[in-house]
Write a protein that holds these residues in place. Structure first.
Motif, PDB file in Angstrom:
ATOM      1  N   UNK A 410       0.801  -1.223   0.000  1.00  0.00           N
ATOM      2  CA  UNK A 410       0.000   0.000   0.000  1.00  0.00           C
ATOM      3  C   UNK A 410       0.829   1.265   0.000  1.00  0.00           C
ATOM      4  N   UNK A 411       1.863   1.309   0.826  1.00  0.00           N
ATOM      5  CA  UNK A 411       2.660   2.530   0.924  1.00  0.00           C
ATOM      6  C   UNK A 411       3.497   2.769  -0.332  1.00  0.00           C
ATOM      7  N   UNK A 412       3.943   1.676  -0.977  1.00  0.00           N
ATOM      8  CA  UNK A 412       4.694   1.832  -2.222  1.00  0.00           C
ATOM      9  C   UNK A 412       3.824   2.512  -3.282  1.00  0.00           C
ATOM     10  N   UNK A 413       2.579   2.060  -3.406  1.00  0.00           N
ATOM     11  CA  UNK A 413       1.676   2.675  -4.372  1.00  0.00           C
ATOM     12  C   UNK A 413       1.408   4.135  -4.011  1.00  0.00           C
ATOM     13  N   UNK A 414       1.149   4.400  -2.747  1.00  0.00           N
ATOM     14  CA  UNK A 414       0.810   5.755  -2.327  1.00  0.00           C
ATOM     15  C   UNK A 414       1.974   6.723  -2.540  1.00  0.00           C
ATOM     16  N   UNK A 415       3.187   6.282  -2.200  1.00  0.00           N
ATOM     17  CA  UNK A 415       4.380   7.124  -2.403  1.00  0.00           C
ATOM     18  C   UNK A 415       4.553   7.456  -3.884  1.00  0.00           C
ATOM     19  N   UNK A 416       4.395   6.441  -4.726  1.00  0.00           N
ATOM     20  CA  UNK A 416       4.639   6.628  -6.153  1.00  0.00           C
ATOM     21  C   UNK A 416       3.592   7.544  -6.782  1.00  0.00           C
ATOM     22  N   UNK A 417       2.334   7.325  -6.419  1.00  0.00           N
ATOM     23  CA  UNK A 417       1.277   8.186  -6.955  1.00  0.00           C
ATOM     24  C   UNK A 417       1.424   9.625  -6.468  1.00  0.00           C
ATOM     25  N   UNK A 418       1.906   9.790  -5.230  1.00  0.00           N
ATOM     26  CA  UNK A 418       2.137  11.129  -4.706  1.00  0.00           C
ATOM     27  C   UNK A 418       3.191  11.867  -5.515  1.00  0.00           C
ATOM     28  N   UNK A 419       4.270  11.168  -5.848  1.00  0.00           N
ATOM     29  CA  UNK A 419       5.324  11.773  -6.657  1.00  0.00           C
ATOM     30  C   UNK A 419       4.831  12.079  -8.069  1.00  0.00           C
ATOM     31  N   UNK A 420       4.031  11.171  -8.634  1.00  0.00           N
ATOM     32  CA  UNK A 420       3.510  11.381  -9.984  1.00  0.00           C
ATOM     33  C   UNK A 420       2.570  12.587 -10.011  1.00  0.00           C
ATOM     34  N   UNK A 421       1.752  12.700  -9.005  1.00  0.00           N
ATOM     35  CA  UNK A 421       0.814  13.809  -8.921  1.00  0.00           C
ATOM     36  C   UNK A 421       1.541  15.146  -8.795  1.00  0.00           C
ATOM     37  N   UNK A 554       0.938   8.907 -21.474  1.00  0.00           N
ATOM     38  CA  UNK A 554      -0.226   9.779 -21.544  1.00  0.00           C
ATOM     39  C   UNK A 554      -1.375   9.322 -20.668  1.00  0.00           C
ATOM     40  N   UNK A 555      -1.268   8.113 -20.099  1.00  0.00           N
ATOM     41  CA  UNK A 555      -2.321   7.597 -19.218  1.00  0.00           C
ATOM     42  C   UNK A 555      -2.375   8.456 -17.956  1.00  0.00           C
ATOM     43  N   UNK A 556      -3.580   8.910 -17.602  1.00  0.00           N
ATOM     44  CA  UNK A 556      -3.738   9.777 -16.440  1.00  0.00           C
ATOM     45  C   UNK A 556      -4.251   8.967 -15.252  1.00  0.00           C
ATOM     46  N   UNK A 557      -3.591   9.111 -14.124  1.00  0.00           N
ATOM     47  CA  UNK A 557      -3.946   8.374 -12.917  1.00  0.00           C
ATOM     48  C   UNK A 557      -4.588   9.309 -11.902  1.00  0.00           C
ATOM     49  N   UNK A 558      -5.483   8.804 -11.067  1.00  0.00           N
ATOM     50  CA  UNK A 558      -6.079   9.653 -10.024  1.00  0.00           C
ATOM     51  C   UNK A 558      -5.061   9.995  -8.951  1.00  0.00           C
ATOM     52  N   UNK A 559      -5.414  10.963  -8.118  1.00  0.00           N
ATOM     53  CA  UNK A 559      -4.520  11.322  -7.021  1.00  0.00           C
ATOM     54  C   UNK A 559      -4.406  10.195  -6.014  1.00  0.00           C
ATOM     55  N   UNK A 560      -3.334  10.210  -5.214  1.00  0.00           N
ATOM     56  CA  UNK A 560      -3.098   9.116  -4.265  1.00  0.00           C
ATOM     57  C   UNK A 560      -4.169   9.035  -3.182  1.00  0.00           C
ATOM     58  N   UNK A 561      -4.561   7.790  -2.905  1.00  0.00           N
ATOM     59  CA  UNK A 561      -5.516   7.524  -1.839  1.00  0.00           C
ATOM     60  C   UNK A 561      -5.144   6.166  -1.255  1.00  0.00           C
ATOM     61  N   UNK A 562      -4.900   6.078   0.045  1.00  0.00           N
ATOM     62  CA  UNK A 562      -4.447   4.806   0.633  1.00  0.00           C
ATOM     63  C   UNK A 562      -5.389   3.654   0.290  1.00  0.00           C
ATOM     64  N   UNK A 563      -4.811   2.534  -0.148  1.00  0.00           N
ATOM     65  CA  UNK A 563      -5.627   1.379  -0.532  1.00  0.00           C
ATOM     66  C   UNK A 563      -5.795   0.393   0.618  1.00  0.00           C
ATOM     67  N   UNK A 564      -4.935   0.511   1.621  1.00  0.00           N
ATOM     68  CA  UNK A 564      -5.057  -0.368   2.783  1.00  0.00           C
ATOM     69  C   UNK A 564      -4.555   0.371   4.017  1.00  0.00           C
ATOM     70  N   UNK A 565      -5.457   0.638   4.943  1.00  0.00           N
ATOM     71  CA  UNK A 565      -5.094   1.377   6.151  1.00  0.00           C
ATOM     72  C   UNK A 565      -4.473   0.444   7.186  1.00  0.00           C
ATOM     73  N   UNK A 566      -3.474   0.947   7.869  1.00  0.00           N
ATOM     74  CA  UNK A 566      -2.839   0.173   8.939  1.00  0.00           C
ATOM     75  C   UNK A 566      -3.843  -0.114  10.056  1.00  0.00           C
TER      76      UNK A 566
END
Length: 597
Positions: A410-421, A554-566
C-alpha cells in the motif's frame, strides 16, 4: 459434511460379509440379508462413466458444511483457499465451477434444531443462510451452492443408490456398538477413553443396536490399491497419500450407509423405516450441485454438466470419506473419479484444533468486521503453509497484515502516486515497455510472476503470496535506490529519468494487482482503480495481463488515496488492548508528502 469430526482410526463400525467367519465379538450379532431388487438400469448405463471432462473445465469443491452450528474459521479457511484457487484458474481462462454448500441431514442437526426450538427445516434454513452471508463478506465468488435438503439433490441420491444396489454392492445387516452422536459414527471400544468417551469430543458414547444397509467397500480393495499406486496425485499432499495408502493396506471393511434411528434424512428407497447415512448422502452433493435449474434432476444430467471434479478441497479430518469411501462408491456406480483430493491441515487456537463441537472456535464474522476480508484472506493463506497446520495469533495477524499489505504494497503505491501527482501532473511520461527496456526490476518481476504462477498451479498458496510480496519488496528497493524525489529536484535529464522510474514502479504495481487478486481481490481492485482503470477492465483481466507493458504514455492516474489502512492497537492505562482500528498513521502520510515535494 465438514464439521462432523471423524475418528481417523475407525470411521464407522464396519463389517465384511467375506470375513464373517473370523468375527468373534459377543456384542455383535450379524444377520446378513443380501438385496436382490429389480432396478430399471441396463448394465451399460450402470457402468457408463460418461462425463463432461475437458481441459477447459475446472471443477473445485469445498466440503458441504454441517449445519449443526454457524460457520467457524475452519470452514472459512477451506472456502477462502478454494476461492483463491478458483480465481487463479479463472485468470487462466478455464471454465471454473466452484461448488460449496451445506450438509443438512442427520441426528445431530435434528437435535440442534430441537434445542433452538425450531423444526429441522427452519434450523437448516437459518444456518445455511449464515454461510451464504459469510461467503459474501469474505468475497467468495462461488458458482454453485448446494443444500442436501434440495429436492434435486434427493433425486440424484436415490438414482445413485439404485445404481449401487443394482451392482450388488448394498446388503442388509444388524449389529450393535457404541455410537458417538457428534461424530455420527460407531466407535471401536479400544479407541475410547474412560467411561467410553469419544477421544475427539470427550463425551460418552451410547450403546446402540440397529438393522442397517451396508456398502461393500471391501470389494474395491484391489481397485483402490491400484488407484493410489498408479495415480499418486489422486491424494495430496504426499503425507495424506501415505496415510490413505496405510488405511487401504490394512484392509477395507464394509460400512453402514443407513440409520434406523434417524428420522431427519433422505429415506432409503423401498424402506422408509431407514434414512440414508449422512456421508453417503452428502458426498453426492458434489454431483447434484452441477445440475442446471432448467434440466430434469437426474444423475446423468448432473454428470454430463461438468463432472468429474478437478479438486476436492477438504480438511484432513474427513480424508477417509473422500479418498477411500467416495472413489469406491463412484466405482460401484460406474462414474468417473475426481482428479485430486487435497487434504489441508487444521487451524489451531491455543494449540488445539478449532471446532464447533470443542467450543474453541474463532468467529470469522468477527474477524471480518474488525479487519476486513482482504486482511483475513491474506493472513490465513500467507501464514499457513497449505496442507499443514497453522496457528492464529491476533498480534501476529496485525503485524503481518500491516507489514505486507499496508506498508510493503500500500505505501509503495501511495508514495509513487504522490510523486507522480506532484511532479508529472498524474500523467505517465513514457510507455512501460520503453521504460522497462534493460531494467533489472522488470526482469526480476517477470521471473517472480512466473514463480507465483507455478505456486498457484501447485496449490502452494503461501508460496504464491511470498512471490508476489517479493515483487513489492523489489519495487520498494528500487524506489529507495533510485530516490526519484531527489532526481526531480535536479531537473533536466535527471527529472526525465525520475518520471521513467515512476512508470516502472507503477507497472510493477499493476502486475501485483493481478498476481495477488486471487488472494485479496478487493484490495487488488482498489490498486487497479488507483492506476486509472475501470471495474470492467479489472473484471476482464487474465493472467496473460501480468506480462510487462500494460501502462501507456499519456495515461492519467487519479490522485493518491491509501488502498489499505494500517491496523492500530492502542493500549490503555491499565495495559488492556481495546478493539483494533484501521487507520493511516500521520507519519506515513507525512513521509509520502515529504517525498513528493
Amino acid at each position: 459434511m465438514a464439521g462432523r469430526m471423524q475418528s481417523i482410526q475407525n470411521s464407522v463400525w464396519v463389517l465384511s460379509p467375506m470375513s464373517m467367519a473370523s468375527i468373534n465379538k459377543p456384542t455383535f450379532h450379524f444377520n446378513f440379508k443380501f438385496l436382490r431388487k429389480s432396478v430399471n438400469l441396463s448394465r451399460s448405463s450402470m457402468f457408463c462413466s460418461c462425463s463432461a471432462d475437458s481441459n477447459d473445465n475446472f471443477v473445485l469443491t469445498t466440503p458441504l458444511y454441517y449445519v449443526n452450528a454457524p460457520p467457524h474459521m475452519g470452514s472459512a479457511y477451506t472456502t477462502i483457499a478454494a476461492d483463491a484457487i478458483a480465481r487463479f484458474q479463472r485468470l487462466l481462462e478455464k471454465k471454473v465451477t466452484l461448488i460449496t454448500g451445506t450438509d443438512e441431514h442427520g441426528e445431530k442437526i435434528a437435535t440442534a434444531a430441537t434445542v433452538a426450538g425450531l423444526s429441522p427445516s427452519e434450523h437448516c434454513n437459518t444456518v445455511s443462510l449464515s454461510y451464504k452471508m459469510l461467503w459474501k463478506e469474505l468475497d467468495i465468488a462461488y458458482d454453485k451452492f448446494i443444500r442436501t435438503t434440495d429436492p434435486k439433490h434427493e433425486a440424484v441420491v436415490n438414482e445413485f443408490y439404485a445404481r449401487v444396489l443394482a451392482n450388488g454392492d448394498i446388503y442388509r445387516a444388524d449389529y450393535e456398538g457404541l455410537y458417538c452422536i457428534n461424530c455420527e459414527e460407531y466407535k471401536d471400544q479400544k479407541e475410547l477413553g474412560p467411561d467410553d468417551c469419544c477421544p475427539i469430543h470427550l463425551k460418552p458414547c451410547i450403546a446402540r443396536k440397529e438393522d442397517n444397509y451396508f456398502f461393500a467397500l471391501s470389494k474395491y480393495q484391489k481397485q483402490l490399491e491400484d488407484l493410489l499406486f498408479q495415480n499418486p496425485n489422486f491424494v495430496q499432499p504426499t503425507s495424506r497419500l501415505h496415510e490413505v495408502q496405510g488405511w487401504v493396506k490394512n484392509g477395507l471393511k464394509d460400512f453402514s450407509i443407513s440409520r434406523a434411528a434417524v428420522d431427519w434424512g433422505i429415506r432409503v428407497p423401498d424402506d422408509h423405516n431407514q434414512t440414508i447415512y449422512v456421508w453417503f448422502d452428502a458426498l453426492l452433493g458434489y454431483i447434484s450441485a452441477l445440475l442446471e435449474n432448467e434440466k430434469q434432476p437426474s444423475l446423468q444430467n448432473a454428470v454430463a454438466s461438468a463432472w468429474p471434479a478437478s479438486v476436492h478441497l477438504i480438511g484432513k479430518d474427513i480424508l477417509r470419506f473422500h479418498a477411500v469411501y467416495w472413489p469406491a462408491m463412484l466405482m460401484s456406480a460406474g462414474l468417473s473419479l475426481p482428479k485430486m483430493v487435497f487434504g489441508h491441515g487444521f487451524l489451531t487456537k491455543d494449540g488445539m484444533k478449532m471446532g464447533k463441537s470443542l467450543g474453541n472456535t474463532l468467529d470469522p464474522n468477527e474477524l471480518v468486521q474488525k479487519f476486513g476480508a482482504d486482511a483475513v484472506r491474506y493472513f490465513f493463506l500467507r501464514e499457513v503453509e497449505f496442507g499443514s497446520d497453522g496457528d492464529y495469533s491476533e498480534d501476529r495477524f496485525i503485524n503481518i497484515v500491516n507489514a505486507h499489505l499496508a506498508n510493503t504494497i500500500g505505501n509503495l503505491l501511495n508514495r509513487t502516486l504522490g510523486l507522480l501527482n506532484k511532479n508529472c501532473e498524474s500523467t505517465l511520461a513514457v510507455d512501460s515497455v520503453a521504460a522497462g527496456e534493460g531494467n533489472s526490476l522488470k526482469l526480476n518481476v517477470e521471473n517472480l510472476v512466473e514463480k507465483a504462477s507455478m505456486h498457484y498451479q501447485n496449490l502452494s498458496l503461501s508460496s504464491a503470496c511470498e512471490a508476489v510480496l517479493e515483487i513489492a519488496n523489489a519495487g520498494n528497493v528500487y524506489m529507495d535506490e533510485r530516490a526519484p524525489w531527489s532526481l526531480f529536484k535536479q531537473g533536466g535529464a535527471a527529472a526525465e529519468a525520475a518520471a521513467k522510474d515512476l512508470v516502472i514502479i507503477l507497472e510493477t504495481m499493476r502486475i501485483i494487482a493481478i498476481a495477488l487478486s486471487p488472494i485479496a481481490p478487493s484490495l487488488c481492485w482498489r490498486i487497479y482503480s488507483q492506476l486509472g482503470y475501470s471495474k470492467d477492465e479489472y473484471s476482464s483481466l487474465t493472467w496473460s495481463d501480468t506480462k510487462w507493458g500494460g501502462l501507456k504514455a499519456g495515461h492519467i492516474l487519479p490522485g493518491p488515496k491509501p488502498v489499505f489502512a494500517r491496523i492500530e492497537l492502542i493500549t490503555d492505562a491499565d495495559g488492556v488492548k481495546p478493539e483494533p482500528v484501521k487507520k493511516t498513521p500521520k507519519s506515513k502520510v507525512n513521509k509520502a508528502k515529504a517525498q513528493s515535494t
